[in-house]
Design a protein around this motif. Structure first.
Motif, PDB file in Angstrom:
ATOM      1  N   VAL A   1       0.850  -1.206   0.000  1.00  0.00           N
ATOM      2  CA  VAL A   1       0.000   0.000   0.000  1.00  0.00           C
ATOM      3  C   VAL A   1       0.880   1.249   0.000  1.00  0.00           C
ATOM      4  O   VAL A   1       0.649   2.194  -0.757  1.00  0.00           O
ATOM      5  N   ASP A   2       1.903   1.239   0.820  1.00  0.00           N
ATOM      6  CA  ASP A   2       2.774   2.414   0.878  1.00  0.00           C
ATOM      7  C   ASP A   2       3.485   2.649  -0.454  1.00  0.00           C
ATOM      8  O   ASP A   2       3.650   3.781  -0.887  1.00  0.00           O
ATOM      9  N   ARG A   3       3.899   1.564  -1.081  1.00  0.00           N
ATOM     10  CA  ARG A   3       4.527   1.706  -2.392  1.00  0.00           C
ATOM     11  C   ARG A   3       3.547   2.345  -3.377  1.00  0.00           C
ATOM     12  O   ARG A   3       3.891   3.268  -4.117  1.00  0.00           O
ATOM     13  N   LEU A   4       2.308   1.886  -3.367  1.00  0.00           N
ATOM     14  CA  LEU A   4       1.316   2.406  -4.317  1.00  0.00           C
ATOM     15  C   LEU A   4       0.991   3.871  -4.039  1.00  0.00           C
ATOM     16  O   LEU A   4       0.796   4.670  -4.955  1.00  0.00           O
ATOM     17  N   LEU A   5       0.950   4.216  -2.760  1.00  0.00           N
ATOM     18  CA  LEU A   5       0.649   5.614  -2.427  1.00  0.00           C
ATOM     19  C   LEU A   5       1.776   6.542  -2.881  1.00  0.00           C
ATOM     20  O   LEU A   5       1.559   7.739  -3.067  1.00  0.00           O
ATOM     21  N   GLN A   6       2.972   5.998  -3.038  1.00  0.00           N
ATOM     22  CA  GLN A   6       4.097   6.811  -3.505  1.00  0.00           C
ATOM     23  C   GLN A   6       4.221   6.796  -5.027  1.00  0.00           C
ATOM     24  O   GLN A   6       5.028   7.527  -5.596  1.00  0.00           O
ATOM     25  N   SER A   7       3.442   5.954  -5.684  1.00  0.00           N
ATOM     26  CA  SER A   7       3.553   5.850  -7.140  1.00  0.00           C
ATOM     27  C   SER A   7       3.085   7.137  -7.801  1.00  0.00           C
ATOM     28  O   SER A   7       2.094   7.734  -7.382  1.00  0.00           O
ATOM     29  N   PRO A   8       3.773   7.586  -8.865  1.00  0.00           N
ATOM     30  CA  PRO A   8       3.291   8.778  -9.573  1.00  0.00           C
ATOM     31  C   PRO A   8       1.941   8.539 -10.246  1.00  0.00           C
ATOM     32  O   PRO A   8       1.270   9.489 -10.641  1.00  0.00           O
ATOM     33  N   HIS A   9       1.563   7.275 -10.393  1.00  0.00           N
ATOM     34  CA  HIS A   9       0.276   6.975 -10.999  1.00  0.00           C
ATOM     35  C   HIS A   9      -0.884   7.124 -10.014  1.00  0.00           C
ATOM     36  O   HIS A   9      -2.041   7.134 -10.403  1.00  0.00           O
ATOM     37  N   TYR A  10      -0.521   7.225  -8.729  1.00  0.00           N
ATOM     38  CA  TYR A  10      -1.564   7.466  -7.717  1.00  0.00           C
ATOM     39  C   TYR A  10      -2.323   8.754  -8.038  1.00  0.00           C
ATOM     40  O   TYR A  10      -3.556   8.787  -8.033  1.00  0.00           O
ATOM     41  N   GLY A  11      -1.581   9.809  -8.336  1.00  0.00           N
ATOM     42  CA  GLY A  11      -2.228  11.097  -8.623  1.00  0.00           C
ATOM     43  C   GLY A  11      -3.141  11.023  -9.829  1.00  0.00           C
ATOM     44  O   GLY A  11      -4.202  11.641  -9.864  1.00  0.00           O
ATOM     45  N   GLU A  12      -2.730  10.239 -10.821  1.00  0.00           N
ATOM     46  CA  GLU A  12      -3.572  10.096 -12.010  1.00  0.00           C
ATOM     47  C   GLU A  12      -4.901   9.440 -11.658  1.00  0.00           C
ATOM     48  O   GLU A  12      -5.971   9.843 -12.119  1.00  0.00           O
ATOM     49  N   ARG A  13      -4.805   8.406 -10.845  1.00  0.00           N
ATOM     50  CA  ARG A  13      -6.031   7.703 -10.435  1.00  0.00           C
ATOM     51  C   ARG A  13      -6.959   8.626  -9.642  1.00  0.00           C
ATOM     52  O   ARG A  13      -8.155   8.699  -9.906  1.00  0.00           O
ATOM     53  N   MET A  14      -6.362   9.344  -8.697  1.00  0.00           N
ATOM     54  CA  MET A  14      -7.173  10.202  -7.835  1.00  0.00           C
ATOM     55  C   MET A  14      -7.786  11.352  -8.643  1.00  0.00           C
ATOM     56  O   MET A  14      -8.886  11.805  -8.371  1.00  0.00           O
ATOM     57  N   ALA A  15      -7.030  11.802  -9.637  1.00  0.00           N
ATOM     58  CA  ALA A  15      -7.491  12.969 -10.398  1.00  0.00           C
ATOM     59  C   ALA A  15      -8.763  12.666 -11.177  1.00  0.00           C
ATOM     60  O   ALA A  15      -9.602  13.545 -11.360  1.00  0.00           O
ATOM     61  N   VAL A  16      -8.913  11.434 -11.639  1.00  0.00           N
ATOM     62  CA  VAL A  16     -10.078  11.121 -12.487  1.00  0.00           C
ATOM     63  C   VAL A  16     -11.378  11.520 -11.781  1.00  0.00           C
ATOM     64  O   VAL A  16     -12.221  12.216 -12.353  1.00  0.00           O
ATOM     65  N   ASP A  17     -11.528  11.106 -10.545  1.00  0.00           N
ATOM     66  CA  ASP A  17     -12.776  11.404  -9.833  1.00  0.00           C
ATOM     67  C   ASP A  17     -12.925  12.906  -9.594  1.00  0.00           C
ATOM     68  O   ASP A  17     -14.012  13.467  -9.693  1.00  0.00           O
TER      69      ASP A  17
END
Lengths: 484, 1153
Positions: free
Chosen positions: B232-248
């Motif tokens: 989970v921590d790795r995913l939260l640090q991923s630059p793709h996290y922001g992309e996912r969150m941005a969609v909504d």
């Protein structure tokens, strides 16, 4: 779908069921064998259209709406005003205009010189109704037509006005007319969507269109208008990829069904069965849509009746012919959009071209339906989003002028089931500016069509964000005198 | 339990109703209940709760006529407030509700009545009450009819965390609430999902992408007890996290790449999208995230230029709404629509309320008055904007963003130099040596006229209107007359009449000879020579850039009091943001001079404080000094400066061109009198036009009026006034003093360079307040042109109130943001937490994430919702307030989230839609996730973050079928931009990507906080046939097969297993391995034996078929632009492509489990 495919479908279904055994619940099995409701309205199997059955016996089972985008001038086509000739060039009296708002295009004009139609009118049919020489084919069938001369709307610009007549609201986000019909009444054909959209362009460089006009809004997306296009790819993504033929696709779908059936055993989610049905429906559409759109088997006299354009895919005339074929397949709501009516200037020349591009095909469609007995339960509607004003936009001369938007009155016609024939409803004043008798607001128009389809427009609602929405918002009344 | 009917109900039946229980009827001194109600009453809960049971009924069935809408309260009855409901009605004397007294309550009689005139809800409403609902209402009255405040309107307080005696299941506090609720409902919770499912689920939820096979393997191999938390921590640090969150968030912010409405031209909004992505990636505090978007322009400006720009870019949130370019619209109508959209979006995205219902009337269900609506709207009404936006130029207000580091450095350099020049000018103007030079010039000037410049210096247009010729045009019999006025400054460029040439423009007598009158249908224009795109000042004498000084002078006599518009202009009109200059008469008779890039915000806009007299000739002169500043403009009447006030002083870019020397259409870009763009103006006369390519000083202008040599007179006047002294000094600095002139020339050159440079940078719409607030009114029925009472900016009366600032200043968006984020705001934290929850579970704890009002469903776990809201708002346990990642970590590391989503039929039926969270979340993936999943799995995905929107594959002709101008053609891109994440796909509002719409993406016309999750045949067609998917299947196949099956290469002659010759579906390890790789790539797990069996068979069938039909194989492989691996036998690759495509359409590639 051809016989072979049907056999193949039967076979593969049996084959598939044999392999999967009791993996699928009986409910899913039943709907898999009777998939007619897939386009009928709801994402979950077993459910029918929202209404179950209409509120009262419908006169109209199907609608073809020939939408004339850009707003045709009623004064050159339908609403004969000799007074404009008599007062040619004089200002529209302020006592008539009464300070009504104008679009920004004429708000700055120093005068409002009355412009008479450059085209002659004559009387036609039993009712001796006046029609313009621009519509000779339409004129010949006046005995089949029901005219409303007193349509009126709230919007003065194209986008809000088209959005309004299509969705009952000037703001984007509400479901389209056809989506409401699909939602309320479902589909009568297991292989076709209930709401199909066809697009054509008349004069180039006119006003654009927008996909929101056939959007499902907040209704489930199964009710969105599906655009059928001319050319080899009639529905987006309908065709198998090059190299994949129908039997190859069948093999793949059978294996996919097996995979999903196995999956069902693991996750026990009925959504899987639902989705499998969608794949089968997609497969059937791949056959039924091209077959329906195939005009090659139409006899020459049909093309001749619809006019030379009907041989050119993507024209209004070709779309009219397609509309008839879609109706034959029991598509509930066929919506054509024809661009090119926005004649702010150079109206006499442009409206002639434009009228020619629709007149013969519109008339041929009505006659074609009539000959096939389809007009008995099909309604054809012809009209735009608002009208055009009696005074010239820009410089007025005898042979050239323009007309600005006019929301206060305009004309549409209908033909077919449930409406009076050879009938003219409503009166406008001598200038064609104000309504003097029997106004029909957009919401009334929508309520009346709904009524003809057996739907009480106040009762077909969808609850969204706490509010029950309907096509007619909180307005609209059925215009009884129009009903046959 | 039993429904007891007390003897107080002595009311007797008008009713003919029948009753089910004879025994009960026998009692008889009792209120009679219809049989069905009686039956229903037997199964009611012991204690009827207002919020839980009653209000949903009252709100849905009664409030429309008896609720908060003051104008619609029928019979004076209001049921949403206890005092009103308990009080006798004025009209009838009946009491709606008598607590504890059913028979005495009019409500009871009305709901059980069978008389259509009596029964409620009235049949006209098309609403009815079920027997159970009637029974509930009756029982509620009997139990005392207690009202309670609406749950969401009371600020959340931290609830006590339940302590389950079985703590084996719970991992954190989230689970303790869930466990307690399941226990209460007698439901069982699901065991943890298997590790692979869990990693796939959390990867999709946090990054929108599937885990790579390597990540799965690593996770499976990690036996540490906190392996999952590490992932989970790795995913939260991923630059793709922001992309996912941005969609909504972009759905809520109604982000799109075009303006919408009918013309739907492109806009540059992607920097806002990228800012949102970066903000999530940086875990920007939610407080900052929201405050910047609502009021970044009102915060103190950061000294860091990049941060300062970001704060402005964030305010694009309030510019994302649709905007109209349509010619002929009424701008005020659209300004009202824009303000309305911002208000509605604020309501839905931040408050979870349907405030838009109060646009036309008081809200029917919630305590939101129409006044509330417009008071809220007043916060958004002061943007310095115009309702009709341009085709060319980003609508103002906007901020300019450098597109490269070198441009940024150059701009910085130039601006610093300009600052130096300004400092030097200020220093020079007061320095001793200059003053000395001035004094000596004063002494010598009368004797040396060559130190003064000629009055005709820089005169580029001089039209006295006395000299003209009439040119006949057109065919005989239809001849028209074009009147051509001599230009004494340039005889090759005369001024001509245009428009209606049937009537020559009429003459009129003026104080300086013969003038002309504007009558409306014709106008006068001085056309330049040659293509105006290549303009030169000699051929286009009245075209001035922002760094060029100029003067325009014209005698004017206004006769029509209704004249509103330009007296003269060199202006490209509304389609180009009114770029250029114009001198207007305003509706109230005052004057305004505007020099614009995109009016009204990127402009100099000054107005006179006094009216221009009517029916009087006045010499109007405007001078401009080329500094791009409002104080560089001086307005004169009859040679004397007139008082003005500055409306806007913000001209930042070219007064001639759009970006890269562009302009939209032709219009009338020339200097014109009586017309701007294609609108004519009339009701005034003019004479003696003079245009100078220099700034005249006060004495020059005065002389123009008096026809005297005012300069010499002033020099010779020993007793000149301080004003005359200042005027002389200005003349000296402007025309004589070399060091000053050099400094000014330097500055102009710098400004020119800056203008050129900015032409290549991009602008993004922002918020920027008007100097003087625009008064806001309640709009009756929501109509823009029917104003009612005036309102001040304010918040909903039923929520926490805005603190008084105490400085008497009107409240602004920053106050609104602070109010929203204040601890006593009951809604914001709950609304946000609920949406985060929805992101993972497919539905919020309050299911109607878009309606926290009376009509919305109650939260399933109100305490959990409040707990999370307080955690988010207040932080704690070492976590800062408004820490989004921390909140998400809490949710996704809970046992609740980690449950298996596959449960028995019985368990599913017991909690059909997972309201009580008794299983793990599963839902159909979003449009973006479905496409991104196959791009990632195939290896095609381009990982780059941000940048302009891209044009992937799309069926041909979609834009073309609808658009008629303005981005008509969809030009597909090539190379790796074909494989960007779906968040970067161009979003044209009038023609959105059909793939995305088929999968229920929001249309981006308005704020959407919850997408539909439907299932349709059109979706199947996409994943089966869209070239993007077919290509991805082939690329996945060619990436996997060579690794696994080196022997299948034609050059390898000794295969151990060759699928070409060994199509046996089972027992072939190589085939099994490929299928497993497909599964791992697309659905993250290896295939099960039965799946291998099915797909091996498919492979064999397809291989045989493709070998029979090599052409089919070739054409299938040709789909998509990514190169085909020619090393592989086409039939094999094609067969594998079909298999990969099958897995792409398989359940787990579409449904998150």
């Amino acid at each position: 779908m051809d016989i072979q495919d049907q056999i193949h479908d039967q076979f593969s279904r049996r084959n598939f069921l044999g392999q999967t055994g009791a993996g699928i619940g009986t409910l899913a099995l039943a709907s898999l064998l009777n998939p007619g409701k897939l386009f009928g309205g709801t994402p979950s199997p077993g459910d029918g259209p929202a209404l179950g059955k209409p509120h009262f016996p419908p006169k109209v089972k199907r609608v073809i709406y020939l939408f004339q985008s850009g707003a045709p001038s009623q004064l050159e086509l339908f609403d004969y005003k000799p007074k404009l000739e008599a007062m040619f060039g004089q200002d529209l009296p302020e006592s008539v205009r009464k300070g009504q708002r104008l679009t920004g295009m004429t708000a700055g004009q120093s005068s409002f010189p009355l412009a008479a139609s450059a085209y002659k009118f004559a009387q036609h049919g039993h009712s001796q109704m006046w029609l313009s020489e621009l519509l000779p084919h339409t004129a010949r069938m006046t005995d089949d037509l029901c005219f409303i001369r007193t349509m009126n709307t709230d919007a003065i610009n194209h986008d809000p006005a088209i959005t309004f007549i299509q969705t009952g609201s000037q703001q984007a986000g509400r479901p389209s007319f056809g989506s409401w019909v699909s939602y309320g009444l479902g589909s009568d054909n297991q292989n076709m969507p209930a709401f199909v959209v066809l697009l054509s362009k008349g004069r180039g460089g006119d006003q654009p269109l927008y996909a929101k006009l056939w959007s499902n809004g907040f209704l489930p997306s199964v009710h969105q208008g599906v655009v059928f296009r001319s050319g080899p790819d009639p529905v987006y993504y309908l065709n198998n990829p090059p190299g994949i033929d129908r039997s190859s696709r069948r093999r793949m779908l059978d294996k996919l069904a097996q995979l999903n059936a196995e999956q069902m055993k693991h996750v026990l989610d009925p959504e899987i069965n639902n989705r499998m049905q969608q794949y089968e429906m997609a497969y059937r559409m791949q056959a039924s849509v091209p077959e329906t759109l195939d005009l090659s088997k139409e006899p020459a006299y049909i093309f001749d009746a619809y006019g030379p354009d009907s041989r050119k895919p993507g024209t209004f005339a070709a779309n009219c012919l397609l509309a008839r074929k879609l109706i034959e397949k029991d598509v509930k709501f066929v919506q054509l959009y024809h661009q090119g009516w926005d004649q702010h200037g150079n109206l006499p020349k442009d409206i002639k071209t434009q009228a020619t591009s629709v007149d013969q095909a519109s008339a041929a469609l009505v006659q074609d339906l009539k000959q096939r007995g389809l007009l008995d339960d099909t309604l054809v509607i012809w009209g735009g989003e608002f009208g055009r004003g009696p005074y010239s936009q820009g410089k007025l001369t005898r042979d050239n002028y323009g007309r600005d938007h006019h929301p206060r009155c305009y004309t549409i016609w209908m033909a077919g089931a449930g409406v009076k024939k050879s009938f003219v409803f409503g009166e406008t004043d001598d200038f064609g500016y104000n309504i003097v008798k029997d106004p029909v607001h957009i919401h009334d128009f929508q309520a009346t069509i709904m009524h003809l389809m057996g739907v009480d427009h106040e009762k077909l609602t969808f609850k969204h964000q706490g509010r029950r929405y309907r096509l007619t918002d909180v307005h609209g009344k059925v215009i009884k005198p129009l009903l046959a | 339990m039993r429904f007891e009917i007390s003897s107080r109900y002595t009311f007797l039946s008008l009713v003919t109703l029948i009753v089910g229980s004879v025994g009960w009827l026998a009692g008889c001194h009792r209120a009679e209940l219809p049989a069905d109600v009686l039956l229903a009453s037997k199964t009611l809960p012991d204690k009827v709760d207002y919020n839980l049971h009653i209000k949903p009924i009252l709100s849905d069935r009664c409030f429309a006529c008896h609720g908060p809408d003051a104008n619609k309260q029928q019979a004076g009855l209001r049921l949403d407030i206890a005092e009103n409901a308990y009080a006798a009605l004025k009209e009838s004397g009946h009491t709606p509700i008598k607590p504890g007294n059913v028979a005495g309550s009019e409500l009871f009689h009305r709901i059980v009545s069978t008389d259509p005139d009596e029964v409620m809800p009235t049949p006209k409403s098309n609403l009815t009450l079920s027997a159970e609902e009637k029974a509930l209402l009756i029982k509620w009255i009997e139990q005392g009819a207690e009202y309670k405040p609406h749950w969401s309107l009371v600020a959340p307080a931290k609830p006590t965390v339940p302590q389950p005696y079985d703590s084996g299941w719970a991992r954190n506090d989230v689970d303790r609430f869930v466990w307690a609720k399941a226990k209460e409902k007698n439901l069982t919770l699901a065991p943890e999902a298997d590790k692979t499912t869990l990693l796939r689920r959390v990867s999709l939820d946090l990054t929108g992408l599937p885990p790579t096979p390597a990540e799965v393997d690593a996770f499976l191999a990690d036996k540490a007890p906190n392996a999952y938390e590490k992932a989970v921590d790795r995913l939260l640090q991923s630059p793709h996290y922001g992309e996912r969150m941005a969609v909504d968030w972009l759905d809520a912010a109604r982000y799109a790449d075009t303006h919408g409405y009918q013309d739907d031209g492109p806009r540059t909004m992607w920097p806002y999208r990228d800012w949102v992505i970066r903000a999530f990636n940086k875990n920007l505090s939610l407080k900052t995230f929201i405050t910047w978007q609502l009021a970044g322009d009102l915060l103190p400006q950061s000294t860091d230029e990049a941060i300062a720009r970001n704060m402005l870019v964030a305010t694009a949130f309030n510019r994302n709404h649709q905007q109209s370019q349509e010619g002929g619209i009424v701008p005020a109508e659209y300004e009202a629509a824009y303000i309305g959209d911002r208000t509605d979006t604020f309501g839905k995205a931040m408050l979870g309320l349907t405030v838009e219902c109060a646009r036309c009337h008081d809200h029917k269900y919630d305590p939101i008055s129409q006044k509330d609506y417009y008071a809220l709207g007043a916060f958004f009404a002061n943007n310095n904007e115009f309702g009709q936006i341009p085709y060319n130029g980003e609508p103002s207000p906007h901020v300019t963003l450098p597109t490269s580091a070198s441009a940024e450095a150059q701009l910085k350099f130039i601006r610093e130099k300009i600052r130096v020049a300004d400092r030097d000018e200020a220093t020079l103007a007061v320095s001793g040596p200059v003053k000395q030079r001035f004094q000596s010039w004063l002494k010598t000037a009368p004797k040396n006229p060559n130190t003064m410049i000629s009055a005709r210096e820089g005169l580029v247009m001089n039209i006295p209107f006395d000299q003209f010729t009439d040119k006949k045009e057109g065919d005989k019999g239809k001849q028209k007359t074009r009147r051509i006025f001599a230009n004494l400054a340039n005889d090759t460029l005369p001024m001509e009449t245009h428009g209606d040439l049937d009537h020559p423009i009429p003459f009129v007598k003026s104080p300086v000879g013969q003038g002309v009158t504007l009558v409306g249908e014709s106008f006068m224009e001085l056309k330049g020579a040659g293509e105006w795109q290549k303009l030169s000042t000699t051929k286009y004498p009245a075209w001035f850039e922002r760094n060029q000084p100029f003067t325009v002078s014209l005698w004017v006599n206004v006769t029509d009091p209704k004249l509103t518009g330009p007296l003269f202009n060199r202006n490209l009109g509304p389609f180009n943001g009114f770029r250029g200059y114009e001198y207007d008469r305003l509706a109230d008779g005052r004057l305004a001079f505007r020099l614009s890039y995109v009016w009204p915000d990127d402009a100099i806009d000054i107005e006179t404080t006094q009216k221009l007299p009517l029916n009087k000739w006045v010499l109007l002169t405007v001078t401009y000094d080329g500094t791009s500043r409002a104080n560089g403009v001086t307005l004169y009447a009859d040679g004397q400066p007139i008082p003005t006030r500055t409306i806007t002083d913000n001209l930042t870019q070219s007064a001639l061109w759009g970006k890269k020397r562009s302009a939209w259409g032709a219009g009338t870009p020339n200097f014109a009198i009586g017309q701007r763009h294609d609108y004519n103006y009339r009701g005034y006369s003019v004479d003696d036009l003079r245009v100078y390519a220099r700034k005249l000083t006060r004495l020059d202008v005065q002389g123009m009026f008096t026809q005297q040599d005012e300069l010499t007179a002033a020099i010779r006047n020993p007793k000149r006034s301080p004003a005359e002294e200042a005027a002389l000094y200005d003349y000296f600095l402007t025309n004589v003093d070399k060091p000053t002139q050099e400094n000014r020339l330097t500055r102009r050159a710098l400004l020119g360079r800056e203008t050129d440079l900015l032409s290549d940078q991009i602008d993004v719409m922002t918020m920027h307040e008007r100097k003087t607030p625009r008064p806001t009114f309640i709009l009756k029925r929501g109509a823009y042109d029917v104003p009612g009472d005036r309102v001040q900016p304010g918040v909903l009366h039923s929520l926490n109130q805005l603190p008084d600032k105490g400085n008497g200043k009107p409240k602004n968006r920053l106050d609104l943001a602070n109010w929203l984020l204040a601890p006593d705001n009951p809604l914001f934290a709950r609304v946000m937490v609920n949406r985060f929850w929805q992101q993972y579970f497919g539905q919020g704890l309050a299911k109607n994430s878009d309606d926290f009002g009376n009509q919305g469903a109650l939260p399933s776990h109100p305490e959990l919702l409040d707990y999370l809201a307080v955690r988010l708002r207040d932080g704690g346990d070492g976590v800062a307030p408004w820490n989004v990642k921390a909140l998400q970590r809490l949710i996704v590391t809970s046992a609740t989230y980690r449950q298996s989503s596959s449960v028995s039929v019985a368990a599913r039926e017991a909690d059909f839609d997972n309201t009580y969270l008794t299983r793990g979340p599963s839902y159909r993936m979003s449009a973006e996730q479905i496409r991104d999943n196959v791009l990632a799995a195939s290896g095609l995905l381009t990982q780059r973050i941000g940048g302009p929107s891209v044009y992937p594959y799309q069926p041909t002709g979609i834009w073309e079928a609808l658009a008629t101008r303005n981005a008509v053609n969809y030009t597909q891109s090539h190379g790796d931009t074909l494989y960007r994440r779906s968040i970067y796909t161009i979003w044209k509002r009038s023609s959105p990507p059909p793939m995305m719409l088929n999968f229920d993406a929001a249309e981006r016309h308005s704020c959407i906080v919850k997408r539909q999750k439907t299932s349709t045949p059109l979706q199947a067609l996409v994943t089966l046939n869209d070239p993007q998917f077919v290509e991805a299947a082939r690329v996945l196949a060619q990436n996997v097969v060579p690794v696994i099956l080196p022997e299948s290469r034609p050059d390898n002659r000794q295969p151990s297993v060759n699928p070409r010759t060994d199509p046996s579906p089972t027992g072939t390890t190589a085939v099994t391995t490929v299928i497993n790789q497909f599964f791992k790539a697309l659905v993250s797990r290896p295939a099960r034996p039965d799946e291998i069996k099915i797909l091996s068979a498919l492979y064999a069938e397809e291989l045989a078929d493709f070998q029979q039909n090599p052409k089919r194989a070739q054409t299938l492989l040709a789909v998509g632009e990514y190169p085909v691996n020619r090393q592989l036998p086409p039939a094999n690759l094609a067969a594998w492509t079909v298999v990969a495509s099958t897995v792409m359409n398989f359940d787990e590639a579409i449904i998150k489990r």
